[in-house]
Write a protein that holds these residues in place. Structure first.
Motif, PDB file in Angstrom:
ATOM      1  N   TRP A  11       5.102   5.026 -13.671  1.00 46.26           N
ATOM      2  CA  TRP A  11       6.153   5.462 -12.748  1.00 46.26           C
ATOM      3  C   TRP A  11       5.926   4.846 -11.376  1.00 46.26           C
ATOM      4  N   PRO A  12       6.943   4.200 -10.785  1.00 47.41           N
ATOM      5  CA  PRO A  12       6.763   3.551  -9.478  1.00 47.41           C
ATOM      6  C   PRO A  12       6.697   4.547  -8.331  1.00 47.41           C
ATOM      7  N   ASN A  13       6.223   4.064  -7.200  1.00 48.62           N
ATOM      8  CA  ASN A  13       6.251   4.869  -5.972  1.00 48.62           C
ATOM      9  C   ASN A  13       6.284   3.910  -4.799  1.00 48.62           C
ATOM     10  N   TRP A  14       6.793   4.416  -3.658  1.00 47.50           N
ATOM     11  CA  TRP A  14       6.983   3.591  -2.463  1.00 47.50           C
ATOM     12  C   TRP A  14       6.561   4.363  -1.224  1.00 47.50           C
ATOM     13  N   VAL A  15       5.999   3.634  -0.258  1.00 45.41           N
ATOM     14  CA  VAL A  15       5.524   4.211   1.002  1.00 45.41           C
ATOM     15  C   VAL A  15       5.960   3.303   2.141  1.00 45.41           C
ATOM     16  N   LEU A  16       6.398   3.895   3.252  1.00 44.61           N
ATOM     17  CA  LEU A  16       6.769   3.113   4.443  1.00 44.61           C
ATOM     18  C   LEU A  16       5.790   3.274   5.597  1.00 44.61           C
ATOM     19  N   GLY A  17       5.059   4.388   5.621  1.00 44.25           N
ATOM     20  CA  GLY A  17       4.156   4.619   6.741  1.00 44.25           C
ATOM     21  C   GLY A  17       3.105   5.650   6.393  1.00 44.25           C
ATOM     22  N   ASN A  18       2.009   5.637   7.141  1.00 44.17           N
ATOM     23  CA  ASN A  18       0.972   6.659   6.998  1.00 44.17           C
ATOM     24  C   ASN A  18       0.104   6.678   8.248  1.00 44.17           C
ATOM     25  N   HIS A  19      -0.954   7.464   8.190  1.00 43.88           N
ATOM     26  CA  HIS A  19      -1.798   7.696   9.365  1.00 43.88           C
ATOM     27  C   HIS A  19      -2.692   6.518   9.715  1.00 43.88           C
ATOM     28  N   ASP A  20      -2.697   5.472   8.902  1.00 46.10           N
ATOM     29  CA  ASP A  20      -3.551   4.319   9.148  1.00 46.10           C
ATOM     30  C   ASP A  20      -2.789   3.071   9.580  1.00 46.10           C
ATOM     31  N   GLN A  21      -1.454   3.144   9.609  1.00 51.48           N
ATOM     32  CA  GLN A  21      -0.643   1.956   9.853  1.00 51.48           C
ATOM     33  C   GLN A  21       0.341   2.209  10.997  1.00 51.48           C
ATOM     34  N   PRO A  22       0.672   1.167  11.764  1.00 48.39           N
ATOM     35  CA  PRO A  22       1.696   1.346  12.808  1.00 48.39           C
ATOM     36  C   PRO A  22       2.978   1.921  12.224  1.00 48.39           C
ATOM     37  N   ARG A  23       3.662   2.747  12.996  1.00 47.32           N
ATOM     38  CA  ARG A  23       4.870   3.409  12.500  1.00 47.32           C
ATOM     39  C   ARG A  23       5.971   2.392  12.193  1.00 47.32           C
ATOM     40  N   VAL A  24       6.788   2.764  11.223  1.00 49.30           N
ATOM     41  CA  VAL A  24       7.822   1.832  10.759  1.00 49.30           C
ATOM     42  C   VAL A  24       8.799   1.485  11.876  1.00 49.30           C
ATOM     43  N   ALA A  25       9.149   2.438  12.737  1.00 53.23           N
ATOM     44  CA  ALA A  25      10.086   2.146  13.826  1.00 53.23           C
ATOM     45  C   ALA A  25       9.480   1.181  14.838  1.00 53.23           C
ATOM     46  N   SER A  26       8.152   1.203  14.986  1.00 55.95           N
ATOM     47  CA  SER A  26       7.500   0.244  15.876  1.00 55.95           C
ATOM     48  C   SER A  26       7.369  -1.117  15.216  1.00 55.95           C
ATOM     49  N   ARG A  27       7.178  -1.132  13.920  1.00 49.97           N
ATOM     50  CA  ARG A  27       7.058  -2.416  13.216  1.00 49.97           C
ATOM     51  C   ARG A  27       8.394  -3.132  13.128  1.00 49.97           C
ATOM     52  N   LEU A  28       9.478  -2.376  12.894  1.00 49.08           N
ATOM     53  CA  LEU A  28      10.761  -2.988  12.550  1.00 49.08           C
ATOM     54  C   LEU A  28      11.839  -2.802  13.603  1.00 49.08           C
ATOM     55  N   GLY A  29      11.689  -1.844  14.508  1.00 46.87           N
ATOM     56  CA  GLY A  29      12.771  -1.488  15.418  1.00 46.87           C
ATOM     57  C   GLY A  29      13.609  -0.361  14.834  1.00 46.87           C
TER      58      GLY A  29
END
Length: 533
Positions: A319-337
């Motif tokens: 079964w697949p799964n997807w993640v956009l952000g977590n406590h170890d990575q820059p936030r998605v809004a900061s990465r992408l706008g």
């Protein structure tokens, strides 16, 4: 149809960093009673399961990822009884609770390590990884800590080095020792018996190291100026073949209980990642797929290729799964706008598989610059400029002092935009990121096609477009993401003649559309329910 799927396949997981979610007592640090106060919000949002970053007793050298007791709660967060109450109230709302298991290493203040370092012949000595110094008196090999510097520290009492792939206060456990494995499995049973629904297992792919501990080779891609800890290929200190036997044992423990889940933290390329499902799907249920987080190029071509590669690589029944952000990575809004973050949220919540949301991403929270004197993350202290504090700042609930998170001084600075970017304000704004997330979660829950249906890429002539079809029974849902800077009009009549707009990342759009001329604005995504013939 839903009976054929487990809850962890159809649910949405929400990661809570407990220090930063809700403070109930004014000490500036989030806690379990605070999380319990916010369960109604999570239920309204549409969350099915919450995963709590570590809450075990800890000296907090790495904020809970240095565990001093695997079967209790740190007083900073509350009590065991308060955790039981949180689990009970979550279950009453139909929500599951997952804990963060940290089995690769313990705190150097754990009684096991205190005993182990007392003498070379102590019964706990072999619970950790010890080696004599190299001939020059230095570390036994060239392995590097993920936080910077050598992965070995000399213990002056016994004259040997101990291994720590992270902070020196996080001594690596020896998973080749059956007693270590049994102790962690017993801790898992302790929590399962209390009603915990599963574990996110920290750095699971690192549990076993090469038995001979050879030097790691240099990484030819590394360049001066990049973090020093990245200059070697981690050939021998992670992703060893014997780890899969350990994971099978963990799975057997989980399978002693009804409908529990194991989610493994694994930062590996897709073709290596999928091995952690196990040869017979007897590994972790969900090896975390971080490829959207680590994707270097965020464009339609790269994302389409990634999704198709992952779908092809999954083992039968995996079964697949997807993640956009977590406590170890820059936030998605900061990465992408902000605009692209809205598109990414639609992608996350409409792809096939289990999505995991990081707290605050439903608001478009951004990384918060942390003055050097306020940096507390050990990685940021040892490798300045590469810390994880910016993505761990307090949840922004309202515009009051403390952002509704605390009445005291928050443990990390608040974002300057919290008076305008917060839950209260966005709940009243139908165009907000929170409104979009809430709507997508409602849509996903109501739609069998989005919740558990099949996936198929839809070909388009536009290079900036990524389109795919989700289908279950007679229900078909088309998702179209325009990642380009210009509006487009598409002919997608090959999918069907007409449909109804169910969601848009741009201005609220509803109503009937003919699929031979679908219009999208720049950086806009649409979800279209295809009309049945």
């Amino acid at each position: 149809m839903k009976a054929s799927h487990h809850w962890w396949q159809t649910d949405v997981v929400y990661q809570i960093y407990p220090r930063s979610f809700q403070d109930s007592n004014g000490d500036g640090i989030g806690d379990l009673p605070g999380i319990r106060q916010r369960l109604d919000y999570l239920q309204w949002l549409g969350i099915d399961a919450i995963w709590l970053s570590p809450i075990f007793p800890s000296p907090m050298a790495d904020f809970g990822y240095d565990v001093a007791n695997y079967v209790d709660v740190d007083p900073m967060f509350g009590t065991l009884a308060e955790l039981d109450q949180l689990v009970s109230e979550a279950h009453q709302r139909g929500m599951r609770v997952l804990l963060d298991l940290v089995p690769n290493h313990s705190s150097d203040e754990h009684p096991w390590f205190v005993a182990a370092r007392s003498s070379r012949d102590n019964p706990y000595r072999d619970w950790y990884i010890w080696r004599d110094p190299a001939p020059d008196g230095g570390p036994p090999n060239n392995w590097l800590s993920h936080f910077g510097g050598p992965a070995w520290s000399l213990d002056p009492t016994t004259g040997q080095y101990y291994l720590h792939l992270f902070d020196p206060k996080q001594a690596d456990l020896n998973w080749r020792n059956p007693a270590v494995r049994q102790a962690i499995y017993d801790a898992m049973r302790f929590w399962f018996a209390r009603g915990i629904d599963g574990f996110r297992i920290d750095v699971i792919w690192m549990l076993i190291k090469h038995p001979d501990l050879p030097d790691n080779p240099p990484d030819p891609q590394w360049k001066p100026g990049q973090p020093e800890q990245h200059r070697l290929l981690r050939r021998h200190d992670q992703h060893q073949p014997e780890v899969h036997a350990i994971i099978r044992e963990m799975r057997m423990v989980a399978d002693e209980y009804q409908d529990r889940v194991l989610i493994g933290e694994i930062y590996l390329p897709i073709d290596d990642l999928v091995a952690y499902y196990g040869e017979n799907l007897d590994g972790v249920h969900l090896p975390f797929n971080f490829n959207l987080v680590t994707l270097g190029e965020w464009n339609a071509h790269a994302i389409r290729a990634l999704v198709e590669h992952y779908e092809r690589a999954l083992p039968p029944g995996g079964w697949p799964n997807w993640v956009l952000g977590n406590h170890d990575q820059p936030r998605v809004a900061s990465r992408l706008g902000q605009s692209m973050a809205r598109l990414a949220q639609m992608l996350l919540l409409t792809l096939r598989g289990t999505p995991t949301l990081y707290y605050g991403d439903e608001l478009g929270m951004e990384d918060v610059p942390i003055p050097s004197e306020l940096v507390v993350d050990p990685q940021g202290i040892r490798t300045p400029g590469h810390g994880r504090d910016p993505e761990r700042t307090p949840m922004q609930w309202d515009a009051t002092p403390g952002a509704g998170f605390t009445t005291g001084t928050p443990w990390l600075p608040l974002a300057v935009d919290y008076p305008s970017r917060n839950v209260t304000r966005q709940q009243d704004d139908p165009q907000s990121m929170l409104a979009l997330t809430h709507h997508l979660l409602e849509l996903r829950r109501a739609s069998a096609a989005l919740n558990r249906g099949s996936y198929a890429t839809v070909a388009t002539s536009e290079p900036d477009l990524f389109a795919y079809l989700r289908q279950a029974g007679g229900e078909q849902v088309l998702v179209i993401l325009n990642m380009g800077a210009t509006p487009v009009t598409l002919d997608l009549s090959s999918v069907g003649p007409t449909g109804t707009i169910a969601a848009s990342t741009g201005m609220q759009r509803t109503g009937h559309v003919t699929l031979d001329a679908v219009m999208l604005d720049a950086v806009e995504g649409l979800v279209i329910a295809i009309d049945e013939d």
